[in-house]
Design an enzyme around this catalytic site. Structure first.
Site, short mmCIF file in Angstrom:
data_model
loop_
_atom_site.label_atom_id
_atom_site.label_comp_id
_atom_site.label_asym_id
_atom_site.label_seq_id
_atom_site.Cartn_x
_atom_site.Cartn_y
_atom_site.Cartn_z
CG ASP A 37 -2.26 0.75 0.89
OD1 ASP A 37 -2.18 1.96 0.59
OD2 ASP A 37 -3.35 0.15 0.97
CE1 TYR A 154 -13.26 3.74 -8.85
CE2 TYR A 154 -15.50 3.30 -9.59
CZ TYR A 154 -14.40 2.96 -8.83
OH TYR A 154 -14.43 1.82 -8.05
CE LYS A 158 -11.85 0.57 -10.22
NZ LYS A 158 -10.96 -0.41 -9.61
N1 LIG Z 1 -15.87 0.33 -2.22
C1 LIG Z 1 -16.61 0.22 -3.31
O1 LIG Z 1 -17.81 0.54 -3.31
C2 LIG Z 1 -16.01 -0.32 -4.58
C3 LIG Z 1 -16.88 -0.72 -5.59
C4 LIG Z 1 -16.34 -1.22 -6.77
C5 LIG Z 1 -14.97 -1.31 -6.92
N2 LIG Z 1 -14.16 -0.90 -5.92
C6 LIG Z 1 -12.71 -1.01 -6.13
O2 LIG Z 1 -12.15 -1.82 -5.16
C7 LIG Z 1 -10.80 -1.44 -4.94
C8 LIG Z 1 -10.59 -1.22 -3.45
O3 LIG Z 1 -11.44 -0.16 -3.04
P1 LIG Z 1 -11.83 0.09 -1.52
O4 LIG Z 1 -13.26 0.46 -1.51
O5 LIG Z 1 -11.32 -0.99 -0.68
O6 LIG Z 1 -11.01 1.45 -1.32
P2 LIG Z 1 -10.21 1.95 -0.04
O7 LIG Z 1 -9.93 3.40 -0.31
O8 LIG Z 1 -10.95 1.60 1.17
O9 LIG Z 1 -8.86 1.12 -0.15
C9 LIG Z 1 -8.02 1.32 -1.26
C10 LIG Z 1 -6.59 1.16 -0.82
O10 LIG Z 1 -5.76 1.38 -1.97
C11 LIG Z 1 -4.65 2.14 -1.54
N3 LIG Z 1 -4.06 2.87 -2.67
C12 LIG Z 1 -4.58 3.95 -3.30
N4 LIG Z 1 -3.74 4.35 -4.24
C13 LIG Z 1 -2.66 3.53 -4.21
C14 LIG Z 1 -1.46 3.46 -4.92
N5 LIG Z 1 -1.16 4.34 -5.90
N6 LIG Z 1 -0.58 2.47 -4.62
C15 LIG Z 1 -0.85 1.57 -3.65
N7 LIG Z 1 -1.99 1.59 -2.93
C16 LIG Z 1 -2.88 2.56 -3.20
C17 LIG Z 1 -5.21 3.08 -0.48
O11 LIG Z 1 -4.19 3.60 0.35
C18 LIG Z 1 -6.17 2.19 0.25
O12 LIG Z 1 -5.58 1.52 1.36
C19 LIG Z 1 -10.57 -0.17 -5.77
O13 LIG Z 1 -9.97 -0.52 -6.98
C20 LIG Z 1 -11.98 0.31 -6.01
O14 LIG Z 1 -12.09 1.09 -7.18
C21 LIG Z 1 -14.63 -0.41 -4.73
#
Ligand SMILES: NC(=O)c1ccc[n+]([C@@H]2O[C@H](COP(=O)([O-])OP(=O)(O)OC[C@H]3O[C@@H](n4cnc5c(N)ncnc54)[C@H](O)[C@@H]3O)[C@@H](O)[C@H]2O)c1
Length: 254
Positions: A37, A154, A158
């Site tokens: 991370d 976004y 995706k």
């Molecule tokens: N939460 C949702 O509703 C949702 C829905 C669909 C898809 N997603 C996808 O799931 C994945 C995880 O999302 P989440 O909801 O757990 O988000 P989150 O923000 O809770 O966690 C994401 C993590 O990624 C890390 N991160 C961000 N940029 C980074 C980088 N450049 N290098 C390394 N780490 C990095 C952040 O520090 C964080 O710990 C993402 O790709 C998000 O787009 C989330």
């Protein structure tokens, strides 16, 4: 024998949300973890419970830093002797009107969500290709298949992750590298909580539009990653596994 016993798995975005839930899932299943991370992210906070479960190595880097990612993957090979699977969960969301969005923001979202996924996948696959194969799971989104207002970068990122997943699945299939994505709907993570706190995420409206009438939990997304990494999915590649409570199936107002 646990389901993922001794499997060597790299998880990005592992300090929070879906990445952390995925790390916990694989730790319970006996995997050896390499967790990545951003610098300054609370990766260490997750260690106490994960460390009890087995081998865990932590690495602070950005998935957009190609040299750092390559070095981390090499380090993982040094630690564990190989890499069996990757879950690309690092990602960001930006909500802003398309007419006002800056090119810097657009590039940043694409750089992290798409290019970062590509960089990590390539670095891992270079080892998998000469060691019998592996599994890569990308976290896409329902917004990789649909548009949504104020989420141009976004949705574009995706949608591209979906296309990237298909392309790599086709190209790397003969190398026995399976590449799939998990397609979450709104999931209760810090990312979504941040939008709720800013008043720009309507949980009730999302729940109403969802046939199962609720958001997903990060553990449910992690379980789908577990399936796609596992032997049961040995013939599954280029697949996009919805964990969306029926969101994409629904073409009707609710
Ligand atoms: N939460 C949702 O509703 C949702 C829905 C669909 C898809 N997603 C996808 O799931 C994945 C995880 O999302 P989440 O909801 O757990 O988000 P989150 O923000 O809770 O966690 C994401 C993590 O990624 C890390 N991160 C961000 N940029 C980074 C980088 N450049 N290098 C390394 N780490 C990095 C952040 O520090 C964080 O710990 C993402 O790709 C998000 O787009 C989330």
């Amino acid at each position: 024998m646990k389901r993922h016993q001794d499997k060597r798995i790299l998880v990005t975005g592992a300090a929070g949300g879906i990445g952390l839930a995925t790390a916990r899932f694989f730790a319970r299943e006996g995997a050896r973890l390499y967790l990545v991370d951003l610098p300054g992210s609370p990766l260490e906070a997750s260690v106490p419970d994960l460390a009890q479960a087995g081998d865990v190595v932590l690495r602070h880097l950005s998935v957009t830093d190609e040299a750092a990612v390559k070095e981390a993957v090499d380090d993982m090979i040094g630690c564990y002797g190989g890499i069996d699977a990757v879950v690309n969960s690092a990602g960001v969301v930006v909500v802003e009107p398309a007419l006002e969005g800056s090119i810097e923001t657009f590039r940043r979202v694409l750089d992290i969500n798409l290019t970062g996924t590509w960089i990590v996948s390539q670095a891992a696959a270079r080892h998998m290709a000469v060691n019998g194969g592996g599994a890569i799971v990308n976290i896409s989104s329902v917004y990789g298949f649909q548009g949504a207002p104020n989420r141009t970068a976004y949705c574009a990122s995706k949608g591209a992750v979906v296309a990237l997943t298909d392309s790599l699945a086709v190209e790397w299939g003969p190398l026995n590298i399976r590449v799939n994505s998990v397609v979450p709907t709104g999931t209760r993570t810090p990312m979504v909580q941040g939008l709720i706190d800013r008043g720009i995420y309507n949980v009730d409206a999302v729940s109403r539009r969802t046939p199962l009438r609720r958001l997903a939990e990060p553990e449910e997304v992690a379980a789908a990653c577990g399936f796609l990494v596992g032997q049961e999915a040995g013939m599954v590649t280029g697949h996009h596994l919805r964990v969306d409570g029926g969101w994409l199936a629904n073409g009707y107002l609710m």
